[in-house]
Design an enzyme around this catalytic site. Sequence first.
Site, PDB file in Angstrom:
ATOM      1  N   CYS A   1       0.822  -1.220   0.000  1.00 42.23           N
ATOM      2  CA  CYS A   1       0.000   0.000   0.000  1.00 42.23           C
ATOM      3  C   CYS A   1       0.857   1.273   0.000  1.00 42.23           C
ATOM      4  O   CYS A   1       1.654   1.492   0.906  1.00 42.23           O
ATOM      5  CB  CYS A   1      -0.895  -0.019   1.239  1.00 42.23           C
ATOM      6  SG  CYS A   1      -1.835   1.507   1.464  1.00 42.23           S
TER       7      CYS A   1
ATOM      8  N   TYR B   1      -4.977   4.636  -9.516  1.00 36.01           N
ATOM      9  CA  TYR B   1      -6.109   3.811  -9.048  1.00 36.01           C
ATOM     10  C   TYR B   1      -7.366   4.128  -9.856  1.00 36.01           C
ATOM     11  O   TYR B   1      -8.138   3.238 -10.190  1.00 36.01           O
ATOM     12  CB  TYR B   1      -6.385   4.063  -7.556  1.00 36.01           C
ATOM     13  CG  TYR B   1      -5.419   3.344  -6.641  1.00 36.01           C
ATOM     14  CD1 TYR B   1      -5.752   2.118  -6.081  1.00 36.01           C
ATOM     15  CD2 TYR B   1      -4.168   3.890  -6.348  1.00 36.01           C
ATOM     16  CE1 TYR B   1      -4.870   1.457  -5.243  1.00 36.01           C
ATOM     17  CE2 TYR B   1      -3.274   3.237  -5.516  1.00 36.01           C
ATOM     18  CZ  TYR B   1      -3.628   2.018  -4.961  1.00 36.01           C
ATOM     19  OH  TYR B   1      -2.756   1.361  -4.145  1.00 36.01           O
TER      20      TYR B   1
HETATM   21  N1  LIG Z   1      -6.933   7.710   3.056  1.00 33.21           N
HETATM   22  C1  LIG Z   1      -6.270   6.545   3.382  1.00 33.21           C
HETATM   23  C2  LIG Z   1      -6.384   5.548   2.242  1.00 33.21           C
HETATM   24  C3  LIG Z   1      -5.823   4.231   2.627  1.00 33.21           C
HETATM   25  C4  LIG Z   1      -6.226   3.142   1.648  1.00 33.21           C
HETATM   26  O1  LIG Z   1      -7.046   3.339   0.731  1.00 33.21           O
HETATM   27  N2  LIG Z   1      -5.627   1.951   1.852  1.00 33.21           N
HETATM   28  C5  LIG Z   1      -5.950   0.799   1.020  1.00 33.21           C
HETATM   29  C6  LIG Z   1      -4.708   0.037   0.633  1.00 33.21           C
HETATM   30  S1  LIG Z   1      -3.651   0.860  -0.489  1.00 33.21           S
HETATM   31  C7  LIG Z   1      -6.760  -0.192   1.822  1.00 33.21           C
HETATM   32  O2  LIG Z   1      -6.436  -0.479   2.962  1.00 33.21           O
HETATM   33  N3  LIG Z   1      -7.780  -0.775   1.207  1.00 33.21           N
HETATM   34  C8  LIG Z   1      -8.555  -1.814   1.818  1.00 33.21           C
HETATM   35  C9  LIG Z   1      -9.986  -1.724   1.407  1.00 33.21           C
HETATM   36  O3  LIG Z   1     -10.313  -0.800   0.663  1.00 33.21           O
HETATM   37  O4  LIG Z   1     -10.775  -2.549   1.840  1.00 33.21           O
HETATM   38  C10 LIG Z   1      -4.841   6.899   3.691  1.00 33.21           C
HETATM   39  O5  LIG Z   1      -4.163   7.558   2.879  1.00 33.21           O
HETATM   40  O6  LIG Z   1      -4.393   6.554   4.775  1.00 33.21           O
END
Ligand SMILES: N[C@@H](CCC(=O)N[C@@H](CS)C(=O)NCC(=O)O)C(=O)O
Length: 319
Positions: free
Chosen positions: A63, A194
């Site tokens: 991530c 993305y």
């Molecule tokens: N706004 C958050 C975004 C974090 C994010 O989107 N993380 C993704 C991984 S890159 C995630 O954990 N996705 C899991 C999901 O959507 O279920 C940040 O920058 O901390």
Amino acid sequence: MLVNGKWTEDWQPVQAKDAKGGFVRQVSSFRNWVTPDGSAGPTGDGGFAAEAGRYQLYVALICPWASRTLITRKLKKLDDVISVSVVEPALSAQGWRFGDYPGANRDDLNGATYMHELYTRAAPTFTGRATVPVLWDKASKTIVNNESADIIRMLNSGFGALADESVDLYPEALRGEIDTLNERIYPALNNGVYRAGFATTQAAYEEAFDGVFSMLDELEARLAAGGPFLTGTTFTEADTRLFVTLIRFDAAYFGLFKCNRRQLADYPALSAYTKRVLDLPGVRETVSIDHIKHGYYSIKTLNPSGIVPLGPDLSALGL
Ligand SMILES: N[C@@H](CCC(=O)N[C@@H](CS)C(=O)NCC(=O)O)C(=O)O
């Protein structure tokens, strides 16, 4: 995702779309701040004082947002102050999972199997996606913050003398320029890849694709004309935020997300910049191309076979 504290369905990459079929990222919901004296930060509640050993970062090495926090922890020399737990690279039917994949670990602190368990421990009726990164407070057993943009700022200045105060990734004199860079680079590039990868219409994909490459072209020209970093001689959080996308570009975004007009390797100034950042003390340790490839290529909707590509050759970066 979680609905009222219950895991409801198999994990899907896209659960929100705009009117044109574009991918919409969930807004973060825990927004408290660690501060030197425990007073409240710019958002959320107080009570989270800087203390060695009190906080843990939960991350995925695939991530980019989590990797921003890992790099900041390294550069601020907070390794002994903040512990880290790494989830497995592939998203399971219940989202991020702890386990024995090389480079990942079990959750010794909370004994959770899935990341979503930490969300419901912190907020039993939580509704939303259980994202990483998470900054966890061991003392009050709750999530301090799950927004990486906030976490990198609090690692920079919220830990006072527990951190290396000679390193300032958001210096007063450069704040305007850093904010402007972040506001432009995030939508077009960091999140733009993305939006290209998860677009559900041709038009949404093409718009995101054009934004990605106009920004890469602009940054290539900027770094060719100046540098060594985005704002000049000082490495700042804007560089951390750009680097995490560049280091994933050829391994994941070029192929899986169809961002294939050019590779990072085709941009000389951006390639040299990526290598320069990678060579800063501690940064290389935060990068796992294995986790990045396995993680992205495990997204079933984009890669039903689950086959992980053997390339590209990243030896020019020493990877
Ligand atoms: N706004 C958050 C975004 C974090 C994010 O989107 N993380 C993704 C991984 S890159 C995630 O954990 N996705 C899991 C999901 O959507 O279920 C940040 O920058 O901390």
